[in-house]
Design an enzyme around this catalytic site. Structure first.
Site, PDB file in Angstrom:
ATOM      1  N   ASP A  35       0.664  -1.237   0.440  1.00  0.00           N
ATOM      2  CA  ASP A  35      -0.205   0.092  -0.201  1.00  0.00           C
ATOM      3  C   ASP A  35       1.239   1.032   0.331  1.00  0.00           C
ATOM      4  OD1 ASP A  35      -2.107  -1.671   0.193  1.00  0.00           O
ATOM      5  OD2 ASP A  35      -2.799  -0.704   1.941  1.00  0.00           O
ATOM      6  N   ASP A  39       0.597   4.174  -2.482  1.00  0.00           N
ATOM      7  CA  ASP A  39       0.832   5.482  -1.860  1.00  0.00           C
ATOM      8  C   ASP A  39       1.227   6.362  -2.899  1.00  0.00           C
ATOM      9  OD1 ASP A  39      -1.827   4.773  -0.750  1.00  0.00           O
ATOM     10  OD2 ASP A  39      -0.954   4.714   0.825  1.00  0.00           O
ATOM     11  N   SER A  84     -36.226  -5.235 -14.633  1.00  0.00           N
ATOM     12  CA  SER A  84     -36.530  -5.402 -13.116  1.00  0.00           C
ATOM     13  C   SER A  84     -37.050  -7.264 -13.634  1.00  0.00           C
ATOM     14  CB  SER A  84     -37.540  -5.676 -12.381  1.00  0.00           C
ATOM     15  OG  SER A  84     -37.976  -6.334 -11.689  1.00  0.00           O
ATOM     16  N   GLU A 115     -26.003 -17.252 -12.198  1.00  0.00           N
ATOM     17  CA  GLU A 115     -24.433 -16.262 -11.660  1.00  0.00           C
ATOM     18  C   GLU A 115     -25.791 -15.520 -10.156  1.00  0.00           C
ATOM     19  OE1 GLU A 115     -25.014 -12.588 -13.917  1.00  0.00           O
ATOM     20  OE2 GLU A 115     -25.194 -13.525 -15.548  1.00  0.00           O
ATOM     21  N   LYS A 117     -27.400 -13.559  -7.022  1.00  0.00           N
ATOM     22  CA  LYS A 117     -27.823 -12.409  -7.849  1.00  0.00           C
ATOM     23  C   LYS A 117     -27.480 -11.631  -6.464  1.00  0.00           C
ATOM     24  CE  LYS A 117     -32.965 -10.966  -7.258  1.00  0.00           C
ATOM     25  NZ  LYS A 117     -32.972 -10.197  -6.143  1.00  0.00           N
ATOM     26  N   ASP A 119     -27.005  -8.410  -3.816  1.00  0.00           N
ATOM     27  CA  ASP A 119     -28.087  -7.933  -3.093  1.00  0.00           C
ATOM     28  C   ASP A 119     -27.476  -6.509  -2.380  1.00  0.00           C
ATOM     29  OD1 ASP A 119     -30.927  -7.233  -1.518  1.00  0.00           O
ATOM     30  OD2 ASP A 119     -29.784  -8.144  -0.284  1.00  0.00           O
ATOM     31  N   TYR A 232     -22.345  -6.908 -14.757  1.00  0.00           N
ATOM     32  CA  TYR A 232     -23.299  -8.617 -15.123  1.00  0.00           C
ATOM     33  C   TYR A 232     -24.068  -8.474 -16.393  1.00  0.00           C
ATOM     34  CZ  TYR A 232     -27.098  -6.494 -12.066  1.00  0.00           C
ATOM     35  OH  TYR A 232     -27.553  -5.387 -11.682  1.00  0.00           O
ATOM     36  N   LYS A 296     -30.498 -16.920 -16.452  1.00  0.00           N
ATOM     37  CA  LYS A 296     -30.375 -16.560 -18.060  1.00  0.00           C
ATOM     38  C   LYS A 296     -30.567 -17.094 -19.371  1.00  0.00           C
ATOM     39  CE  LYS A 296     -28.139 -12.464 -16.076  1.00  0.00           C
ATOM     40  NZ  LYS A 296     -26.890 -11.020 -15.550  1.00  0.00           N
ATOM     41  N   LYS A 320     -34.948 -16.888  -5.440  1.00  0.00           N
ATOM     42  CA  LYS A 320     -35.017 -16.263  -4.141  1.00  0.00           C
ATOM     43  C   LYS A 320     -34.762 -17.510  -3.355  1.00  0.00           C
ATOM     44  CE  LYS A 320     -36.426 -11.306  -4.572  1.00  0.00           C
ATOM     45  NZ  LYS A 320     -35.522 -10.628  -3.639  1.00  0.00           N
ATOM     46  N   CYS A 412     -18.566  -8.652  36.955  1.00  0.00           N
ATOM     47  CA  CYS A 412     -17.933  -9.196  34.960  1.00  0.00           C
ATOM     48  C   CYS A 412     -18.605 -10.128  35.712  1.00  0.00           C
ATOM     49  CB  CYS A 412     -16.321  -9.273  34.991  1.00  0.00           C
ATOM     50  SG  CYS A 412     -16.516  -9.204  33.747  1.00  0.00           S
ATOM     51  N   CYS A 415     -14.918 -12.120  36.001  1.00  0.00           N
ATOM     52  CA  CYS A 415     -13.929 -11.930  36.663  1.00  0.00           C
ATOM     53  C   CYS A 415     -14.344 -11.808  37.588  1.00  0.00           C
ATOM     54  CB  CYS A 415     -12.391 -11.197  36.951  1.00  0.00           C
ATOM     55  SG  CYS A 415     -13.004  -9.479  36.699  1.00  0.00           S
ATOM     56  N   CYS A 430     -15.841  -3.902  31.531  1.00  0.00           N
ATOM     57  CA  CYS A 430     -14.839  -4.367  32.502  1.00  0.00           C
ATOM     58  C   CYS A 430     -13.254  -4.207  32.464  1.00  0.00           C
ATOM     59  CB  CYS A 430     -14.564  -5.780  32.739  1.00  0.00           C
ATOM     60  SG  CYS A 430     -13.340  -6.358  33.488  1.00  0.00           S
ATOM     61  N   CYS A 435      -8.706  -9.558  33.941  1.00  0.00           N
ATOM     62  CA  CYS A 435      -9.521 -10.163  33.030  1.00  0.00           C
ATOM     63  C   CYS A 435      -9.525 -11.337  32.396  1.00  0.00           C
ATOM     64  CB  CYS A 435     -11.028  -9.214  32.765  1.00  0.00           C
ATOM     65  SG  CYS A 435     -12.133 -10.440  32.101  1.00  0.00           S
TER      66      CYS A 435
HETATM   67  P1  AMP Z   1     -35.382  -6.987  -8.256  1.00  0.00           P
HETATM   68  O1  AMP Z   1     -34.682  -6.049  -7.423  1.00  0.00           O
HETATM   69  O2  AMP Z   1     -36.282  -8.148  -6.804  1.00  0.00           O
HETATM   70  O3  AMP Z   1     -36.475  -6.361  -9.052  1.00  0.00           O
HETATM   71  O4  AMP Z   1     -33.826  -7.912  -8.769  1.00  0.00           O
HETATM   72  C1  AMP Z   1     -34.457  -7.362 -10.378  1.00  0.00           C
HETATM   73  C2  AMP Z   1     -32.337  -6.900  -9.398  1.00  0.00           C
HETATM   74  O5  AMP Z   1     -31.560  -7.926  -9.543  1.00  0.00           O
HETATM   75  C3  AMP Z   1     -31.713  -5.615 -10.673  1.00  0.00           C
HETATM   76  O6  AMP Z   1     -32.643  -4.828 -10.966  1.00  0.00           O
HETATM   77  C4  AMP Z   1     -30.229  -6.022 -10.483  1.00  0.00           C
HETATM   78  O7  AMP Z   1     -29.698  -4.926  -9.466  1.00  0.00           O
HETATM   79  C5  AMP Z   1     -30.453  -7.406  -9.766  1.00  0.00           C
HETATM   80  N1  AMP Z   1     -29.332  -8.310  -9.804  1.00  0.00           N
HETATM   81  C6  AMP Z   1     -28.465  -8.727  -8.759  1.00  0.00           C
HETATM   82  N2  AMP Z   1     -27.348  -9.244  -9.477  1.00  0.00           N
HETATM   83  C7  AMP Z   1     -27.754  -9.931 -10.513  1.00  0.00           C
HETATM   84  C8  AMP Z   1     -27.437 -10.444 -11.705  1.00  0.00           C
HETATM   85  N3  AMP Z   1     -26.641 -11.202 -11.867  1.00  0.00           N
HETATM   86  N4  AMP Z   1     -27.498 -10.341 -13.207  1.00  0.00           N
HETATM   87  C9  AMP Z   1     -29.202  -9.541 -13.022  1.00  0.00           C
HETATM   88  N5  AMP Z   1     -29.794  -8.783 -12.535  1.00  0.00           N
HETATM   89  C10 AMP Z   1     -28.807  -9.058 -10.791  1.00  0.00           C
HETATM   90 ZN    ZN Z   2     -14.052  -9.170  34.185  1.00  0.00          ZN
END
Ligand code: AMP
Ligand code: ZN
Length: 718
Positions: A35, A39, A84, A115, A117, A119, A232, A296, A320, A412, A415, A430, A435
């Protein structure tokens, strides 16, 4: 001219190098250089660019820093819309999806790509001429918010894509990449730890933080959140340019985008099911959260044939995973002592299966969290599990019939020492240095290089010494026998003797080191030094009241309280006594004084002095016997004021403390202004307080008022 051309070359070379190392570090997770080295290279580029601002380009690695916060976001249209995905929750629904796809496509058999999904928050990245031009959130799918400045701070998002790579892939220089911005679980945990330390609220989940951190007006916040990006989709002219989706993923990888390596081409529905099953448990080990699997259709031409419904593509679907949440009853709440002595409430649950794992304990983090939940013992709650993070209680769904209040124990559980709480903090702790819950941690700190500097007393040795019961506290170290140490694993007699010699030598360490080594909360190296300078003796420090502690330079109420708490603990008092008996150095002579001209006088410094730093000024005064304090009180004799003084100045005026400017301070040091005379007749303010102790409250109030009146023009003699 020639020079500027060579500078230009040098700059371009640095940029290329930096891009490569950013890629290795943030995308590949395989850094080649330290690093520090990175830097240094970055600093070099920044310097060159500062000297040649005309050569700065937006795709330079220096240009990730966000600039000033904005007032709002502009909206941008997506083309094509960011759709979606249809969600499914069972294998039957997946079979149904597969049947529909083959029917509409008129095929018996098709390939799917599976793939993760992710979050997080989906984002569209638009590149023009191979350079990142825009980052837009999904928004309602048709239009989103332009968050370009924020997106630029995410280090795994390339600011430019290599021309050669594009050429090899036969891709145009204008293209779009879509994917997900996520917050890695580690970053999420670290953020929550920091929140807790600062007394802030914990964040509920990484997705919300990721989304919140991208949609803030200040890019600096985005940068500080350590977000990541997984690509993706690749689009050129509004469609995937490859023949297969799998090829698009490969192309993205070659373009140095971060693509999860865990995607898979499935030649059959069976393979899809296997993938889904395998990741249901494997996802626990991922460094980020996924909430399902996306399936897909691989062939792009077929995708286009199938098209979209109003909301989602017909050629893809999300599976899901069942929520990893369950309801259960809190049977009890116990308190665990962490490595640093913090007490953590833990719910003892009626055992329940959550996402395939039986859960019987769940962290409640701290008492604030319990209050937020409104939790009592006997209540029915929802518990959630995410990744490898310990399960936690989300909310109370039903109050128990015979609810019991959750109370913090007074002692505690490990101890039996008293539990302390800083009024400003959420945590209870504590403070017993010995301890058992924090024994190893304390010993490692004690032996640390900046503390007692006992070379050879590392983690492996401390583990064995503690596990074998040879060492329970710091003092035990000094009683270790050669045979005991030589019997440890990986310990030859010679190194055992070396270790004992090191331990013995540490007895004559400075008092400052010893104070720091004790591991008192908020007492770092510097404070250790200031305390040693002030008290010159550990027993004296141990006896000091909170008020006396606050007299020490830079020691505020929080630190003073923590020190007093530490020494009020009888286990710690015993420990200090034993350390003394072992022959550790407990006192330290002060440096010889130049004079005693200022003996017994307490000074406070505020504002910027012109000729020295406040520390230096303090040291000068101390050489004449003065005491230096960090805060103004009735016991303060002089407040020395520089430019832009803080609240200490106001307080000094309010209390009628003698105020000096730097010139007057110099005269006082030089003996040209007798300390007594100065105190009784301060040249600048005339607010005098000869013997504050004898003054009645009323008197001192009136003098405060009169001094304020007299000094209503701030006597800033700079
Ligand atoms: P939902 O939010 O439940 O409508 O699911 C759709 C969303 O899943 C998309 O808008 C993406 O943001 C998300 N997503 C996450 N992983 C993937 C993936 N591998 N391919 C496509 N969409 C994905
Ligand atoms: Zn303690």
């Amino acid at each position: 001219m020639a020079k500027s051309a060579s500078v230009e070359k040098q700059i371009e070379k640095l940029r290329e190098e930096l891009r490569r190392h950013e890629y290795l570090y943030y995308v590949q997770d395989e850094p080649e250089i330290s690093d520090v080295k990175f830097d240094r290279m970055m600093a070099e580029l920044q310097k060159l660019e500062a000297e040649h601002p005309e050569l700065v380009t937006p795709d330079s690695p220096t240009q990730r820093v966000g600039g000033a916060p904005r007032k709002g976001f502009e909206t941008r249209r997506h083309s094509p819309a960011m759709m979606s995905l249809d969600n499914t929750y069972s294998m039957e629904e997946i079979e149904e999806f597969d049947r529909r796809v083959r029917e509409l496509g008129g095929r018996d058999r098709v390939d799917y790509v599976t793939e993760h999904k992710f979050d997080g928050l989906s984002i569209s990245l638009l590149y023009e001429g191979g350079v990142l031009a825009r980052g837009v959130t999904r928004g309602d799918g048709t239009t989103g918010e332009d968050v370009t400045a924020n997106v630029r701070t995410i280090r795994s998002i390339p600011l430019r894509v290599d021309q050669d790579a594009l050429k090899k892939l036969r891709l145009p220089h204008d293209f779009e990449v879509r994917g997900e911005i996520i917050m890695p679980l580690r970053a999420f945990e670290a953020l929550n730890e920091k929140q807790e330390e600062e007394g802030g609220k914990r964040y509920a989940n990484p997705r919300n933080v990721a989304a919140g951190s991208v949609r803030v007006l200040d890019p600096e916040i985005t940068r500080s959140r350590h977000l990541d990006f997984y690509a993706y989709y690749l689009l050129a002219g509004g469609r995937e340019p490859e023949r297969r989706h799998s090829e698009a993923l490969e192309a993205l990888q070659k373009m140095h985008f971060k693509v999860s390596p865990d995607w898979h081409v499935c030649p059959s529905l069976d393979a899809v099911k296997k993938f889904i099953d395998a990741w249901e448990s494997k996802r626990e080990k991922l460094p980020y959260e996924i909430d399902g699997i996306v399936i897909k259709l691989n062939e792009i031409a077929l995708q286009q044939e199938l098209g979209f419904t109003a909301k989602a593509p017909r050629w893809a679907v999300a599976y899901k995973y069942p929520a990893r949440q369950e309801t259960t009853v809190v049977n009890d709440v116990i308190f665990q002592v962490g490595r640093t002595g913090t007490l953590t409430p833990v719910a003892v649950l009626e055992p329940v299966e959550v996402g395939g794992v039986t859960v019987s304990r769940s962290t409640l983090h701290n008492m604030d969290e319990i209050e937020r939940l409104g939790l009592r013992i006997g209540d029915t709650v929802i518990v959630e599990r995410a990744g490898e993070v310990i399960p936690h209680v989300i909310k109370v769904t039903k109050e128990g019939k015979q609810r019991r209040e959750i109370v913090v124990p007074e002692r505690c559980p490990e101890c039996h020492s008293r539990i302390h709480k800083d009024p400003e903090e959420v945590a209870y702790r504590c403070v017993n240095a010995s301890c058992p819950a924090k024994r190893k941690e304390s010993l490692l700190h004690f032996a640390g290089r900046h503390a007692m500097n006992i070379d050879g007393l590392g983690e492996k040795i401390v583990d064995q010494l503690v596990d074998k019961g040879l060492v329970k506290d710091f003092a035990d170290l000094y009683e270790l026998k050669l045979d005991d140490v030589a019997a440890l694993e990986r310990m030859a007699e010679k190194s055992a003797q070396n270790l004992l010699d090191e331990i013995k030598a540490s007895k004559s360490n400075s008092l400052a080191r010893l104070i720091y080594a004790l591991g008192i909360r908020f007492v770092g190296e510097r404070t250790g030094q200031l305390l040693a300078d002030h008290f010159s003796s550990l027993p004296k420090l141990a006896e000091a009241s909170v008020e006396q502690l606050e007299e020490v330079t830079e020691v505020g109420p929080k630190v003073a309280q923590s020190i007093a708490d530490f020494f009020s603990e009888s286990a710690n008092q015993k420990l200090i006594k034993r350390l003394k008996d072992e022959g550790l150095k407990m006192t330290e002579k002060r440096e010889a004084l130049e004079s005693t001209r200022l003996a017994g006088k307490t000074f406070v410094f505020t504002g910027a002095l012109a000729r020295r730093s406040r520390d230096e000024a303090g040291a000068e005064a101390a050489r004449h016997g003065a005491k230096i304090s960090g805060s103004v009180s009735k016991l303060t004799d002089y407040v020395v004021v520089g430019a832009d003084p803080g609240s200490k100045y106001d307080k000094a005026r309010a209390l009628g403390v003698t105020i000096l400017n730097e010139d007057e301070f110099d005269q006082l040091l030089a003996g040209k202004l007798p300390a007594e005379a100065a105190a009784s007749d301060p040249p600048a303010t005339k607010s005098k307080q000869k013997n504050p102790a004898k003054k009645s409250a009323k008197d001192s109030k009136s003098s405060a008022r009169s001094s304020r009146k007299k000094t209503s023009q701030p006597p800033l003699f700079q």
